[in-house]
Each structure stands twice: as structure tokens, then as C-alpha cells.
Design an enzyme around this catalytic site. Structure first.
Site, PDB file in Angstrom:
ATOM      1  N   GLY A 145       0.826  -1.224   0.000  1.00  0.00           N
ATOM      2  CA  GLY A 145       0.000   0.000   0.000  1.00  0.00           C
ATOM      3  C   GLY A 145       0.849   1.258   0.000  1.00  0.00           C
ATOM      4  O   GLY A 145       0.468   2.289   0.551  1.00  0.00           O
ATOM      5  N   TYR A 174     -16.525  -4.452   4.314  1.00  0.00           N
ATOM      6  CA  TYR A 174     -15.152  -4.021   4.618  1.00  0.00           C
ATOM      7  C   TYR A 174     -14.800  -4.433   6.051  1.00  0.00           C
ATOM      8  O   TYR A 174     -13.714  -4.962   6.314  1.00  0.00           O
ATOM      9  CB  TYR A 174     -15.092  -2.504   4.455  1.00  0.00           C
ATOM     10  N   HIS A 233     -12.827  10.070   2.237  1.00  0.00           N
ATOM     11  CA  HIS A 233     -13.285  10.223   3.613  1.00  0.00           C
ATOM     12  C   HIS A 233     -13.651  11.689   3.883  1.00  0.00           C
ATOM     13  O   HIS A 233     -13.471  12.557   3.032  1.00  0.00           O
ATOM     14  CB  HIS A 233     -12.180   9.760   4.573  1.00  0.00           C
ATOM     15  N   LYS A 275     -14.040  20.350  -1.303  1.00  0.00           N
ATOM     16  CA  LYS A 275     -15.270  21.145  -1.514  1.00  0.00           C
ATOM     17  C   LYS A 275     -15.014  22.617  -1.176  1.00  0.00           C
ATOM     18  O   LYS A 275     -15.456  23.504  -1.909  1.00  0.00           O
ATOM     19  CB  LYS A 275     -16.399  20.598  -0.629  1.00  0.00           C
TER      20      LYS A 275
HETATM   21  N1  LIG Z   1      -7.882   6.311   5.521  1.00  0.00           N
HETATM   22  C1  LIG Z   1      -8.468   6.088   6.688  1.00  0.00           C
HETATM   23  O1  LIG Z   1      -9.200   6.932   7.217  1.00  0.00           O
HETATM   24  C2  LIG Z   1      -8.218   4.777   7.419  1.00  0.00           C
HETATM   25  C3  LIG Z   1      -8.771   4.621   8.704  1.00  0.00           C
HETATM   26  C4  LIG Z   1      -8.500   3.455   9.402  1.00  0.00           C
HETATM   27  C5  LIG Z   1      -7.720   2.464   8.829  1.00  0.00           C
HETATM   28  N2  LIG Z   1      -7.226   2.631   7.586  1.00  0.00           N
HETATM   29  C6  LIG Z   1      -6.392   1.574   7.028  1.00  0.00           C
HETATM   30  O2  LIG Z   1      -5.093   2.113   6.813  1.00  0.00           O
HETATM   31  C7  LIG Z   1      -4.477   1.470   5.690  1.00  0.00           C
HETATM   32  C8  LIG Z   1      -3.920   2.508   4.750  1.00  0.00           C
HETATM   33  O3  LIG Z   1      -4.980   3.344   4.329  1.00  0.00           O
HETATM   34  P1  LIG Z   1      -4.747   4.568   3.329  1.00  0.00           P
HETATM   35  O4  LIG Z   1      -5.746   5.607   3.720  1.00  0.00           O
HETATM   36  O5  LIG Z   1      -3.314   4.870   3.224  1.00  0.00           O
HETATM   37  O6  LIG Z   1      -5.293   3.919   1.988  1.00  0.00           O
HETATM   38  P2  LIG Z   1      -5.131   4.469   0.496  1.00  0.00           P
HETATM   39  O7  LIG Z   1      -4.557   5.839   0.524  1.00  0.00           O
HETATM   40  O8  LIG Z   1      -6.436   4.263  -0.177  1.00  0.00           O
HETATM   41  O9  LIG Z   1      -4.062   3.482  -0.109  1.00  0.00           O
HETATM   42  C9  LIG Z   1      -4.392   2.152  -0.364  1.00  0.00           C
HETATM   43  C10 LIG Z   1      -3.168   1.455  -0.873  1.00  0.00           C
HETATM   44  O10 LIG Z   1      -3.530   0.081  -1.122  1.00  0.00           O
HETATM   45  C11 LIG Z   1      -3.043  -0.273  -2.402  1.00  0.00           C
HETATM   46  N3  LIG Z   1      -3.865  -1.295  -3.017  1.00  0.00           N
HETATM   47  C12 LIG Z   1      -5.198  -1.268  -3.247  1.00  0.00           C
HETATM   48  N4  LIG Z   1      -5.578  -2.369  -3.923  1.00  0.00           N
HETATM   49  C13 LIG Z   1      -4.443  -3.104  -4.105  1.00  0.00           C
HETATM   50  C14 LIG Z   1      -4.172  -4.343  -4.741  1.00  0.00           C
HETATM   51  N5  LIG Z   1      -5.149  -5.064  -5.305  1.00  0.00           N
HETATM   52  N6  LIG Z   1      -2.893  -4.797  -4.738  1.00  0.00           N
HETATM   53  C15 LIG Z   1      -1.889  -4.083  -4.175  1.00  0.00           C
HETATM   54  N7  LIG Z   1      -2.082  -2.905  -3.555  1.00  0.00           N
HETATM   55  C16 LIG Z   1      -3.347  -2.418  -3.533  1.00  0.00           C
HETATM   56  C17 LIG Z   1      -3.107   1.025  -3.216  1.00  0.00           C
HETATM   57  O11 LIG Z   1      -2.233   0.901  -4.337  1.00  0.00           O
HETATM   58  P3  LIG Z   1      -2.490   1.736  -5.704  1.00  0.00           P
HETATM   59  O12 LIG Z   1      -2.481   3.187  -5.321  1.00  0.00           O
HETATM   60  O13 LIG Z   1      -1.335   1.361  -6.548  1.00  0.00           O
HETATM   61  O14 LIG Z   1      -3.831   1.284  -6.186  1.00  0.00           O
HETATM   62  C18 LIG Z   1      -2.626   2.031  -2.168  1.00  0.00           C
HETATM   63  O15 LIG Z   1      -1.224   2.028  -2.132  1.00  0.00           O
HETATM   64  C19 LIG Z   1      -5.549   0.563   5.084  1.00  0.00           C
HETATM   65  O16 LIG Z   1      -5.312  -0.762   5.481  1.00  0.00           O
HETATM   66  C20 LIG Z   1      -6.843   1.083   5.670  1.00  0.00           C
HETATM   67  O17 LIG Z   1      -7.801   0.075   5.771  1.00  0.00           O
HETATM   68  C21 LIG Z   1      -7.438   3.777   6.862  1.00  0.00           C
END
Ligand SMILES: NC(=O)c1ccc[n+]([C@@H]2O[C@H](COP(=O)([O-])OP(=O)(O)OC[C@H]3O[C@@H](n4cnc5c(N)ncnc54)[C@H](OP(=O)(O)O)[C@@H]3O)[C@@H](O)[C@H]2O)c1
Length: 308
Positions: free
Chosen positions: A8, A129, A172, A180
Site C-alpha cells: 500500500g 469491509y 473520507h 469542496k
Molecule cells: N484512511 C483512513 O481513514 C483509514 C482509517 C483506518 C484504517 N485505515 C487503514 O489504513 C491502511 C492505509 O490506508 P490509506 O488511507 O493509506 O489507503 P489508500 O490511501 O487508499 O491506499 C491504499 C493502498 O492500497 C493499495 N492497493 C489497493 N488495492 C491493491 C491491490 N489489489 N494490490 C496491491 N495494492 C493495492 C493502493 O495501491 P495503488 O495506489 O497502486 O492502487 C494504495 O497504495 C488501510 O489498510 C486502511 O484500511 C485507513
């Protein structure tokens, strides 16, 4: 030197970690689609990491989650299964995976403590999810029990920061409001937000989470998940007003009360993290973190994720 592989890498938390551990192996979906078992195993065979920080996930806000229940379930459960199995197979010494406070039961006792995660159904808007993430915890515990794997799970609350996804439908709360406000300022218009602004939420800056992840990679080896978010609660209205003030926007908010507003509050208990030496003062002040994110967005607009 210890080899750390981060999945990620192109995401918000992944880019925050790049600053904290530049020498790690950073993997995004173009380098390896983690839904594909063979590609995932090949990645682990070639890289032979000592430790894995598993961030990759299909992530989105309330709208994206509720409209893509099947895809969110399939992508997340498949990626998580492949990453943990490859880690077991190639004897990775430690895996740290991220869960989320939105996987807690809809009806919980507040504050949310880690032992409540599996005690009831999650909120209906993101149940798919949430169940996939819960299974990441179960999978980690089962491999610990059967194979002795040191696989841990970490529970952040709402995250925000530079390199977030600013898509209007899939993002989010904070990135959506920043976009916005920015665009309304350009167009001299008002902004429309879902709900009535009263629900309370906790937020953690992605750069703080990156530091916490590194702390836990060294200091936390228990089978139980650990909450790590900043536990200060803000109303959605307060969040919007903070962004509006920082972006010097003087338009109005129109609250669309026909749209869902989600759970009223879901405060979490981060005392396990505080007992490990992380201090409340170590979290970046909310206004500073929002200011950094708004400045980054303004500087990079429109070349940010979710717009181009
Ligand atoms: N954002 C929040 O508010 C939040 C809150 C609580 C927990 N989390 C958790 O924190 C973690 C990181 O979140 P984030 O906000 O950094 O997410 P993000 O910005 O959406 O990034 C998601 C990452 O996952 C990769 N990914 C998605 N599908 C994939 C696949 N099929 N194979 C390989 N890589 C894949 C994406 O790669 P590409 O860009 O190359 O597609 C990207 O690097 C996640 O596990 C999420 O569940 C997030």
C-alpha cells in the site's frame, strides 16, 4: 540490515511511512496486485522481507463502502489472505496489519476497547469491509496459535493527511471537505455536506500513525489488536469550520439532512498505546495537521489522487 516490506506504498499512510523509513521496500498495486496469489508469492520469494507492514486495502468513505460491498469484501479479504499466507510461507518474522475503528460493533460500550471488536455486527453501511478487516485479525491470531507467527494488528481511527484520496464520492470526510471548500472558494459558491454536522469523530494525522507503526514494529508483540488513534473528539461541524478558517473561505455550509450521517460517536480507548510510551502530546495538534494537509492540497491541486 533488516528488510522491511510495506504494502500500500502509494497510499496516504504508505507515503507518510516513506519519509519515516526511506530504505524499506515499498510496493504498490502496479508492482504487485496482492489479490493475485501467485504474484504475491513471487514478490515474497524475490524480496525475502524480515518484517512486513501491511497497509494495502480497498478503502473509502460511507458512500463508496455502501455502494461497493462485494468489491470491498473481495479485494480486502483476498489481499489480506495472500499477504499473511506468503508471510507465513517465507518465514517473515513479524507482520503488522492495519484494521480500523469502523470495524467495531455498531452497538458497543464506549470507549471502544480492543476486546470488543468481534462482539456484534458492525455498522450496516460498511459491514463487508469491516468483516474482511476482522478476518485479518482472526487470520493473524490463528497463524500465531498454529505456526507461532508474530503477526499483530493495529487499529487506527479516521486518518487524514498529505496524499489522501480527494475523490468527491470515494473519499473520507476531511479530504472531501478540503476539496469542496477549495473549489467553492474558486467558484464563489456554498458547500453542501451530508447530515447535520453533529456526529462526533476522532482523527489521527497520517504522519503520527507512521511514527506509531514504527514504535509498534519494535515494541508490540501481542496477539490482541491495539487501538492507536488520537482520542480527541470533534463534531463534523467543528472539522468543517477549522478547514474553512484555514482556507480563508467565507461561504456557507448547507447541511443535506436527507443523506446518512453515520453513527453518532465512536470514541476509542488508546491506553494500551500510551502504556507503551507514546504520549498524548506526541500527536500533532489537529489544526497544525489540517493546515499541513490544506497547504499540500492547494500546492498540488489538481494533481492529487481522486482528481486526476
Ligand atoms: N484512511 C483512513 O481513514 C483509514 C482509517 C483506518 C484504517 N485505515 C487503514 O489504513 C491502511 C492505509 O490506508 P490509506 O488511507 O493509506 O489507503 P489508500 O490511501 O487508499 O491506499 C491504499 C493502498 O492500497 C493499495 N492497493 C489497493 N488495492 C491493491 C491491490 N489489489 N494490490 C496491491 N495494492 C493495492 C493502493 O495501491 P495503488 O495506489 O497502486 O492502487 C494504495 O497504495 C488501510 O489498510 C486502511 O484500511 C485507513
Amino acid at each position: 540490515m533488516e528488510k522491511i516490506l510495506v504494502t500500500g506504498a502509494s497510499g496516504m499512510v504508505g507515503t507518510a511511512l516513506k519519509e519515516a523509513i526511506p530504505n524499506a521496500i515499498f510496493v504498490n498495486s502496479k508492482m504487485c496486485d496482492l489479490r493475485d496469489k501467485e504474484s504475491t508469492e513471487r514478490l515474497f520469494y524475490n524480496k525475502r522481507p524480515d518484517k512486513v507492514i501491511h497497509l494495502a486495502a480497498k478503502v473509502g468513505g460511507i458512500k463508496a463502502n455502501s455502494e461497493n460491498l462485494g468489491a470491498f469484501f473481495y479485494d480486502n479479504i483476498t489481499m489480506n489472505t495472500n499477504v499473511l499466507e506468503a508471510s507465513r510461507k517465507y518465514s517473515v518474522k513479524k507482520v503488522l496489519s492495519l484494521l480500523s475503528t469502523c470495524i467495531y460493533p455498531d452497538k458497543s460500550t464506549y470507549p471502544l476497547t480492543e476486546e470488543q471488536i468481534h462482539n456484534g455486527l458492525p455498522h450496516s453501511s460498511n459491514y463487508a469491509y469491516a468483516h474482511a478487516k476482522r478476518m485479518l485479525d482472526i487470520h493473524s491470531q490463528a497463524y500465531r496459535d498454529q505456526y507461532g507467527c508474530n503477526f499483530i494488528t493495529v487499529v487506527p481511527n479516521n486518518l487524514f493527511g498529505e496524499n489522501d484520496n480527494f475523490h468527491l464520492e470515494n473519499s473520507h470526510l476531511i479530504p472531501a471537505i478540503i476539496r469542496k471548500v477549495f473549489e467553492a472558494k474558486e467558484n464563489n459558491s456554498d458547500i453542501v455536506l451530508w447530515g447535520d454536522g453533529t456526529p462526533l469523530r476522532e482523527f489521527t494525522y497520517s504522519k503520527d500513525l507512521a511514527k506509531i507503526i514504527l514504535l509498534l514494529l519494535n515494541e508490540y508483540d501481542e496477539r490482541a489488536p491495539i487501538n492507536v488513534g488520537n482520542t480527541h473528539e470533534y463534531t463534523i461541524k467543528e472539522v468543517a469550520e477549522t478547514i474553512m478558517k484555514i482556507m480563508k473561505y467565507e461561504g456557507k455550509i448547507i447541511w443535506d439532512e436527507s443523506k446518512p450521517k453515520g453513527q453518532f460517536r465512536k470514541p476509542s480507548d488508546n491506553s494500551k498505546l500510551l502504556n507503551l510510551g507514546w504520549n498524548k502530546k506526541d500527536y500533532t495538534p489537529f489544526e497544525t495537521a489540517i493546515l499541513n494537509t490544506c497547504e499540500w492540497f492547494t500546492k498540488n491541486y489538481p494533481n492529487v489522487r481522486g482528481i486526476t
